[in-house]
Design an enzyme around this catalytic site. Structure first.
Site, short mmCIF file in Angstrom:
data_model
loop_
_atom_site.label_atom_id
_atom_site.label_comp_id
_atom_site.label_asym_id
_atom_site.label_seq_id
_atom_site.Cartn_x
_atom_site.Cartn_y
_atom_site.Cartn_z
N GLU A 105 0.83 -1.22 0.00
CA GLU A 105 0.00 0.00 0.00
C GLU A 105 0.86 1.26 0.00
OE1 GLU A 105 -2.35 -1.70 3.31
OE2 GLU A 105 -4.06 -0.88 2.23
N GLU B 176 -4.09 -9.50 3.62
CA GLU B 176 -4.87 -9.20 4.83
C GLU B 176 -5.99 -10.19 5.10
OE1 GLU B 176 -3.87 -7.04 2.59
OE2 GLU B 176 -2.96 -5.32 3.58
N1 COA Z 1 3.55 -7.88 12.07
C1 COA Z 1 4.20 -8.26 13.19
N2 COA Z 1 5.18 -9.17 13.20
C2 COA Z 1 5.53 -9.72 12.02
C3 COA Z 1 4.89 -9.39 10.82
C4 COA Z 1 3.87 -8.41 10.87
N3 COA Z 1 3.23 -8.01 9.76
N4 COA Z 1 5.44 -10.11 9.82
C5 COA Z 1 6.39 -10.86 10.38
N5 COA Z 1 6.45 -10.63 11.70
C6 COA Z 1 7.37 -11.22 12.68
C7 COA Z 1 7.11 -12.70 12.88
O1 COA Z 1 6.15 -12.93 13.89
C8 COA Z 1 8.49 -13.20 13.27
O2 COA Z 1 8.68 -12.87 14.63
P1 COA Z 1 9.48 -13.89 15.61
O3 COA Z 1 10.84 -14.00 14.99
O4 COA Z 1 9.44 -13.19 16.92
O5 COA Z 1 8.69 -15.17 15.59
C9 COA Z 1 9.43 -12.30 12.47
O6 COA Z 1 8.67 -11.13 12.13
C10 COA Z 1 9.93 -12.95 11.18
O7 COA Z 1 8.79 -13.40 10.43
P2 COA Z 1 8.74 -14.84 9.73
O8 COA Z 1 7.38 -15.01 9.19
O9 COA Z 1 9.25 -15.87 10.67
O10 COA Z 1 9.81 -14.60 8.57
P3 COA Z 1 9.84 -15.18 7.10
O11 COA Z 1 11.09 -14.68 6.52
O12 COA Z 1 9.55 -16.62 7.14
O13 COA Z 1 8.61 -14.48 6.34
C11 COA Z 1 7.15 -12.68 5.64
C12 COA Z 1 8.59 -13.08 6.11
C13 COA Z 1 7.14 -11.18 5.52
C14 COA Z 1 6.85 -13.29 4.29
C15 COA Z 1 6.12 -13.19 6.68
O14 COA Z 1 6.53 -12.80 7.95
C16 COA Z 1 4.71 -12.68 6.48
O15 COA Z 1 3.99 -13.17 5.64
N6 COA Z 1 4.31 -11.69 7.31
C17 COA Z 1 2.95 -11.22 7.35
C18 COA Z 1 2.63 -10.32 6.18
C19 COA Z 1 1.23 -9.79 6.32
O16 COA Z 1 0.27 -10.49 6.49
N7 COA Z 1 1.14 -8.46 6.21
C20 COA Z 1 -0.11 -7.82 6.27
C21 COA Z 1 -0.36 -7.35 7.63
S1 COA Z 1 -1.93 -6.57 7.68
#
Ligand code: COA
Length: 743
Positions: free
Chosen positions: A161, A181
């Protein structure tokens, strides 16, 4: 064009929207955190003023280009402070006459992973976040110098966004963008549903906002979401792009209405019908459709406001709380508190799989995907060939569907050596036994392995319910032995139950947890109980479904009630799919189901006697035609009635509430027992197992989350009702509910 639909000029609309978001922030801060006026004023200033430059966004100048770098590890989530940094950076670049354009990039492994999900939990934080997002996006879009977003890793949710509020976007070759989302029960809340259709068209925006699935760089370029894919160094590419003379104009996404023109009502109806069918029971996908529709019906700013309203509705929904619970539950599952974080995970480069049946073949495929080379062993050449054919067919399908290139598929296939001897096992870092589910046969394999593997090798059994310690003893190396319960098909299903034996070492566990993560799967630790977490719970669920039939419910009623609850299929349909003979073997081996004097289901043995094993024989609890759709079977209904009659079981009308409560609370009660006895580390692990391994509806958060939402007091009351009717042995409330039932 849309501004004419109302009497407001865009500037007025903006003011109105800004007032709306500020109002949200103010009222929430006011209501939830501040009682004294002085404190309130300070908080408000902190929330809405963007004057300081926090360290989360660095400012640098490269020639005539300002470079804003977001630096908020680990995944550059958006917070009010990050938003402030962006706004301050844009202001500084705007004020500097030497700067002609701005590049917004991020440090670390990814661009922005979206909003910080934790901020959605309380109203004040969410409102602050929304105000921050809106402010940052508007500052970028309003900027009179071109702003280029440089994306790498995952530009997801609020990350995309923010990027869409830039005037241009470039992306690294391995980057991806998405609006995930809905997977959290939400919709984009920072303009995604209004800007994405303007860039990618309404159909693409619907697809992305409703499915939540990300798309890769190439597809993002084709869709018009990004303007260039950068093959080399991203920053260099972004700087070169920003310097491109023809691009030195501002181009605001909010003004690009041309792709909205061809949106027809049919498009939205189709999207809705698809979402109702494929995302059954979920509310966020429908809200996302509504928000995208708003982009075609009202001005940009009014669309933003509609999006914000829908976002707030979703954020308050139980579904969103359930899905956010699961997001963190999946990430918590990998932590084993009594294995210290520094414990070394052994590298796994070479593995061997014993048994090339469905499970063994699937596990071999999963291992090759993570770059592990695999020796696949069978006892006969014929069985080996069948296994290899299965594997080859799988890769052929992957190539045909475009999931793999032919080269990658042959590379992976070449990692598998098929053999009928134990040759080379001495070099393996890990052996996974996946032979027939029979403890004597499995023990024999462990005895044989003991003589052929190296001293450091980890031995794993892929049993779904049997005693891991018995196998560990047979193998003579209990320290290095554990269970790895993959779910079928093993190369697809994300769950692996990691079963700890009584002597399994911390290093062995750490290695297994790390390997499962490397396979892109979710590891959940379980103690060594029959059926581990998932199967032990599902046994109770299946037993209750059968009792309900004996007491008067029909097969169709039971299946429908649980399907409507959100399960992928009813329990008896599940029996027919897995095979009633397989379910009988599981039930026979289960100590919990075979306590002397405790009621046991009585119809299943009758089906087996008649050879009605389920789908594989064309009839089981239902009949099945070629299309495998269940057809009610009057003979089964008569058999149930006669069997129950002979056993003098009182039959009555049973409604769907009772069906759901008995089956689901049987799961919940058993889950609470697993927790009490320490078989599982945490309630959220149980939720992860049931959702990822058994199709429990994610939007209900898993059985333990569901029970908590119901209230333990209500759960206890219902279990006690069942105990009064069905007896102590089946329905003793787990201690968790007895002690917490007061809450
Ligand atoms: N908000 C808060 N914490 C988040 C986050 C978010 N949007 N995205 C990732 N984190 C945190 C995870 O909980 C993890 O924390 P931890 O190490 O304490 O367990 C850390 O960041 C690393 O994330 P992880 O998912 O383990 O890393 P990855 O490299 O496997 O994947 C992403 C990275 C970005 C692909 C994945 O974290 C993801 O899909 N995040 C959510 C994206 C999302 O839904 N965004 C929209 C939010 S409305």
């Amino acid at each position: 064009m849309h501004a004419h639909e109302t009497n407001l000029q865009p500037a007025d609309e903006w003011r109105e929207f800004q007032a709306f978001t500020n109002l949200l922030a103010v009222s929430f801060i006011n209501a939830s955190t501040c009682s004294r006026p002085g404190v309130f004023e300070t908080r408000l200033r902190e929330t809405l003023s963007y004057t300081k430059m926090p360290a989360f966004v660095h400012y640098a100048v490269d020639g005539d280009i300002a470079v804003l770098t977001i630096d908020h590890p680990p995944v550059n989530t958006m917070t009010p402070a990050v938003a402030e940094g962006i706004i301050a950076g844009i202001a500084r670049a705007s004020a500097d006459d030497a700067v002609r354009a701005v590049v917004l990039r991020a440090e670390g492994k990814t661009f922005m992973a979206g909003a910080d999900i934790k901020d959605f939990e309380d109203d004040a934080s969410a409102a602050r976040l929304l105000a921050g997002f809106t402010g940052a996006a508007r500052a970028m879009e309003d900027c009179t110098k071109p702003v280029v977003a440089a994306l790498h890793g995952s530009a997801l949710g609020g990350g995309l966004e923010i990027a869409m509020a830039a005037h241009y976007r470039v992306i690294a070759l391995d980057g991806r963008v998405g609006q995930p989302e809905v997977k959290l029960g939400l919709i984009p809340g920072a303009g995604g549903t209004q800007r994405l259709p303007r860039l990618a068209g309404v159909a693409k925006a619907l697809e992305m906002c409703v499915s939540g699935a990300p798309i890769n760089a190439k597809d993002a370029l084709a869709a018009g979401i990004v303007d260039a894919v950068i093959a080399g160094d991203l920053l260099e590419g972004a700087l070169a792009f920003a310097r491109g003379a023809e691009r030195m104009s501002v181009r605001r996404t909010r003004d690009r209405d041309e792709k909205l023109a061809n949106a027809s009502a049919v498009l939205f109806e189709e999207a809705r019908a698809r979402a109702v069918q494929t995302m059954r029971g979920q509310t966020a996908p429908l809200a996302a459709i509504e928000a995208v529709r708003a982009s075609t019906q009202m001005s940009f700013v009014h669309g933003l406001r509609r999006e914000a309203e829908l976002f707030e509705q979703c954020r308050h929904s139980v579904q969103s709380k359930a899905l956010i619970h699961l997001f963190f539950a999946e990430r918590a599952a990998g932590n084993v508190p009594d294995v210290p974080p520094g414990t070394r995970a052994k590298p796994i480069r070479r593995a061997a799989v014993v048994g090339a049946g469905t499970m063994g073949a699937g596990i071999a495929i999963a291992l090759t995907e993570a770059g592990v080379s695999v020796r696949l062993k069978e006892t006969t050449q014929a069985a080996l060939e069948r296994g290899m054919e299965r594997i080859q067919a799988n890769y052929a399908r992957a190539v045909k569907s475009g999931r793999l290139t032919a080269d990658t598929a042959s590379e992976r296939l070449a990692r598998i050596t098929s053999q009928i001897s134990y040759e080379g096992f001495i070099d393996a870092d890990l052996i996974i036994e996946a032979v027939f589910e029979n403890i004597e046969i499995k023990k024999q394999v462990f005895v044989e392995l003991n003589g052929v593997v190296g001293p450091e090798c980890i031995l794993a059994t892929n049993t779904s319910s049997l005693d891991v310690d018995a196998m560990a003893e047979a193998g003579g190396r209990s320290n290095n032995t554990l269970g790895l319960h993959f779910f079928s098909p093993a190369n697809i299903m994300r769950l692996v139950e990691v079963v700890r034996g009584k002597a399994t070492s911390g290093e062995t566990l750490a290695t297994a947890m790390a390997l499962v993560k490397r396979l892109n799967k979710i590891a959940v630790l379980s103690g060594n109980t029959h059926g581990f977490i998932g199967n032990r719970m599902i046994e109770m669920y299946g037993r209750e479904a059968q009792f309900l039939l004996e007491e008067g419910a029909t097969v169709e009623q039971v299946n429908q009630a649980l399907y409507d609850f959100g399960m992928p299929m009813g329990p008896l349909a599940m029996y027919d799919l897995v095979g009633n003979d397989v379910m009988r073997d599981i039930e026979r081996g289960s100590p919990a189901l075979n306590i002397a004097g405790v009621r046991r289901p009585i119809v299943l043995p009758q089906l087996l006697e008649r050879g009605w094993l389920g789908q594989k024989t064309g009839r089981g609890w239902s009949r099945y035609g070629k299309d495998r759709k269940p057809i009610p079977d009057p003979e089964v209904a008569a058999l149930i009635e006669a069997t129950a009659g002979a056993a003098r079981i009182e039959r009555r009308r049973i409604d769907s509430n009772e069906i759901v409560d008995r089956c689901i609370l049987a799961l919940v009660n058993e889950g609470a027992r697993l927790l009490e006895e320490g078989t599982t580390q945490r309630a959220s692990d149980i939720d992860v197992v049931c959702v990822t391994g058994y199709g429990f509806p994610a939007w209900r958060g898993g059985p333990m989350f569901y029970a908590r939402r119901l209230g333990h007091k209500r759960v206890l009351a219902r279990i006690e009702e069942f105990r009064a009717r069905h007896g102590e042995a089946i329905w003793t409330p787990a201690p968790l509910f007895q002690t917490e039932g007061e809450n």
